[in-house]
Every structure is written in structure tokens, then in C-alpha cells.
Design an enzyme around this catalytic site. Structure first.
Site, PDB file in Angstrom:
ATOM      1  N   GLY A  15       0.779  -1.213  -0.172  1.00  0.00           N
ATOM      2  CA  GLY A  15      -0.085   0.022   0.000  1.00  0.00           C
ATOM      3  C   GLY A  15       0.815   1.409   0.009  1.00  0.00           C
TER       4      GLY A  15
ATOM      5  N   CYS B  35       0.212   1.871  -9.620  1.00  0.00           N
ATOM      6  CA  CYS B  35       0.263   0.878  -8.575  1.00  0.00           C
ATOM      7  C   CYS B  35      -1.097   0.445  -8.443  1.00  0.00           C
ATOM      8  CB  CYS B  35       0.772   1.450  -7.253  1.00  0.00           C
ATOM      9  SG  CYS B  35       0.553   0.305  -5.914  1.00  0.00           S
TER      10      CYS B  35
ATOM     11  N   LYS C 230       6.703   5.146 -14.772  1.00  0.00           N
ATOM     12  CA  LYS C 230       6.703   3.746 -14.808  1.00  0.00           C
ATOM     13  C   LYS C 230       5.055   3.231 -15.117  1.00  0.00           C
ATOM     14  CE  LYS C 230       7.337   0.080 -11.324  1.00  0.00           C
ATOM     15  NZ  LYS C 230       8.128  -0.259 -10.043  1.00  0.00           N
TER      16      LYS C 230
ATOM     17  N   GLY D 255       7.072 -11.002  -9.590  1.00  0.00           N
ATOM     18  CA  GLY D 255       7.752 -12.249  -9.801  1.00  0.00           C
ATOM     19  C   GLY D 255       7.386 -12.970 -11.239  1.00  0.00           C
TER      20      GLY D 255
END
Length: 305
Positions: free
Chosen positions: A71, A128, A165, A218
Site C-alpha cells: 500500500g 500501482c 512507470k 515475480g
């Protein structure tokens, strides 16, 4: 052989500590450089005010990566400016400051303060995926919002280069990258964590994370990262920091072949420790030697030919 030129910077190798991992203190970031062998580091994303983030459990490992709903916890800009300054006083390797804002105006304010620390690059987190409940849809899901954030950060960044990003969602990462380039971005970071995703405890029969959902990172997202970098490379002329799912050198080489200049590594640190940066850099070196290449530049974007 693994040295790389990125914007106005020279890195000993293309590996970069991705935002969100070990990026809170000068000492931990210096250790990533000095012990781990990374070419550069990125701070954890920070904004104007101190944030506690989401309650635990906020990170869950699973077979193919991590589910994360930290968060955007951070100590706030005042502390992060201090840590960046401390880092720069004792390390010559580049440091990238990752910033975010709840509003367009906050992006401007955070950029102005970040410039005081003189980072080598400002990375702008507009994507995000685990703070929807607080901030709404990420700015990076909208072409117009992405354009506005890029424009205002560039306006206040001065001579410090800016990388936006992006995530793989929204109107298309290639279109988003073009908007960033048109509004002054110097680079693109692709990609952020993917999602949001969810895991359920089958015994309790409820979502495991306190936030219920979180970003997926990942090995599971490597194919998405490779495709995203490939698409961005075809869409813009500015360099790319490719990140997402890199665990071994072969993963990094795929991103370079797709068009990346630098390689962000984050989740792999959780599993392998900071030695992963040197392992990946050495693996890239061996690949270049084996196939008769003299530099990383010779293989960048080769998958497009």
C-alpha cells in the site's frame, strides 16, 4: 562488457534495484551496490506524507511469485530526501527516486522537493495496482491523466531526467508510452506489478491479504513484462527500464532483446538475496561472450529484426 550507457549516466552493469525492495535507507541501498553488485538503485515510492500502508498480512508468497498489498507505505518526502542525500554522499552509483501523488498537484509538490536531493532520475509511479480503494483508478490507466502527470513532473524536475512507470493495463502500454514521450518523458519503466490479484485461504475461506487484493510480481509476470517492453520499444525512441519477473540472466536477456536498456530486479531479492544482481550481470556477460557480442548495445532490440 556489461557496462551500459543510459541517458546521461554510465552504469557498471544494467541491473537496477526496483522500487519497493530495500529502498528506504541509504545503508540498505548502498549494500545493494557494494555487496550485491547492482548497477543502480531505486528508492521505495514515496509521496508528500508519511504512510503506514495496509495492515498485515500484506505480502504473500505463492508458487510463481508474490502477491503484494503493502500500500505504498513510506516515511514521507522529508525523510526520503535525507536518505537520498546520505546515499549520494557515499556512493557514486546512480540512484533513482520513485515518487507518487494522490493528485496532479501533489505530483508537482513532491517533484519540487525531490529535486532538492539531486537524484540521478525521478521515476514516476502512476500505475500501482493495490491502492484503488484509497486513490481510485491509477493515473496510468488514462491517457489524459498520464499526459498531465508527465507534463507537470517534467516542468518541476529541472535538469533531472524523468521516467514514467507504466503498467500493462489501461488503453495500451504502447499508446501510454507515446503520450509520455510527447509530454517530455526521458524514459519509460515497464512494468509495474500486475493486477490486482487475489489468493484465498481455503480453510478460513476468505482472502488472505488484509486488503483482499494486491499486485502480482515475480516469475508469473515475466511474459507480460517481455511483451510490454517489446511494445514500448516499437512505440517510442526513449530508453526503457525493463522490469517484471526477472529471476535469472536469461530473463534479463529476454527483456534486453525486446528493447530494454536497464533491468529492474525486485521480487527475486526476496528469494535469492541481493546476490541476484551480480548473478544476473555475470550471466549477461557470459551470454555475450558465448555468442560473440562485444556489448549489450549489440543485442538490444534484436528480437525485432
Amino acid at each position: 562488457m556489461t557496462q551500459v550507457h543510459f541517458l546521461n549516466l554510465e552504469l557498471k552493469n544494467p541491473t537496477v534495484l526496483a522500487s519497493g525492495i530495500l529502498g528506504l535507507t541509504a545503508s540498505s541501498m548502498r549494500r545493494v551496490i557494494e555487496v550485491g553488485g547492482a548497477g543502480a538503485v531505486t528508492t521505495k515510492s514515496f509521496n508528500k506524507d508519511w504512510r503506514t500502508g495496509h495492515k498485515n498480512p500484506s505480502i504473500i508468497p505463492f508458487e510463481h511469485g508474490l502477491l503484494n498489498a503493502v500500500g505504498l507505505s513510506n516515511p514521507g518526502i522529508d525523510e526520503m530526501v535525507k536518505e537520498i542525500r546520505k546515499y549520494k554522499a557515499r556512493s557514486r552509483a546512480p540512484i533513482f527516486a520513485s515518487i507518487f501523488g494522490r493528485t496532479i498537484d501533489e505530483f508537482a509538490e513532491v517533484t519540487q522537493r525531490t529535486v532538492e536531493a539531486e537524484p540521478d532520475l525521478i521515476e514516476v509511479n502512476v500505475s500501482c495496482p493495490n491502492v484503488h480503494s484509497e486513490f481510485g483508478q491509477p493515473f496510468g490507466d488514462s491517457l489524459s491523466d498520464t499526459a498531465r502527470v508527465t507534463e507537470i513532473v517534467k516542468k518541476h524536475a529541472g535538469t533531472i531526467p524523468v521516467s514514467i512507470k507504466l503498467g500493462p493495463h489501461g488503453p495500451g502500454i504502447g499508446r501510454l508510452a507515446r503520450v509520455c514521450e510527447e509530454n517530455g518523458a526521458d524514459a519509460i519503466t515497464a512494468i509495474n506489478t500486475v493486477g490486482p490479484g487475489m489468493l484465498i485461504d481455503i480453510d478460513v475461506r476468505k482472502p488472505i491479504l488484509s486488503n483482499k487484493t494486491g499486485g502480482v510480481s515475480g516469475p508469473a509476470i515475466l511474459p507480460i513484462a517481455v511483451k510490454s517492453v517489446y511494445e514500448v520499444y516499437r512505440s517510442v525512441k526513449i530508453p526503457i527500464i525493463g522490469t517484471g519477473g526477472v529471476t535469472v540472466a536469461a530473463d534479463a536477456i529476454q527483456l534486453i532483446l525486446a528493447g530494454a536498456t536497464l533491468i529492474g530486479i525486485g521480487t527475486a531479492v526476496y528469494y535469492q538475496g541481493i546476490e541476484v544482481f551480480r548473478k544476473v550481470a555475470d550471466g549477461i556477460h557470459h551470454y555475450l561472450q558465448k555468442h560473440g557480442f562485444n556489448s549489450i548495445e549489440e543485442i538490444r532490440g534484436l528480437a525485432h529484426e
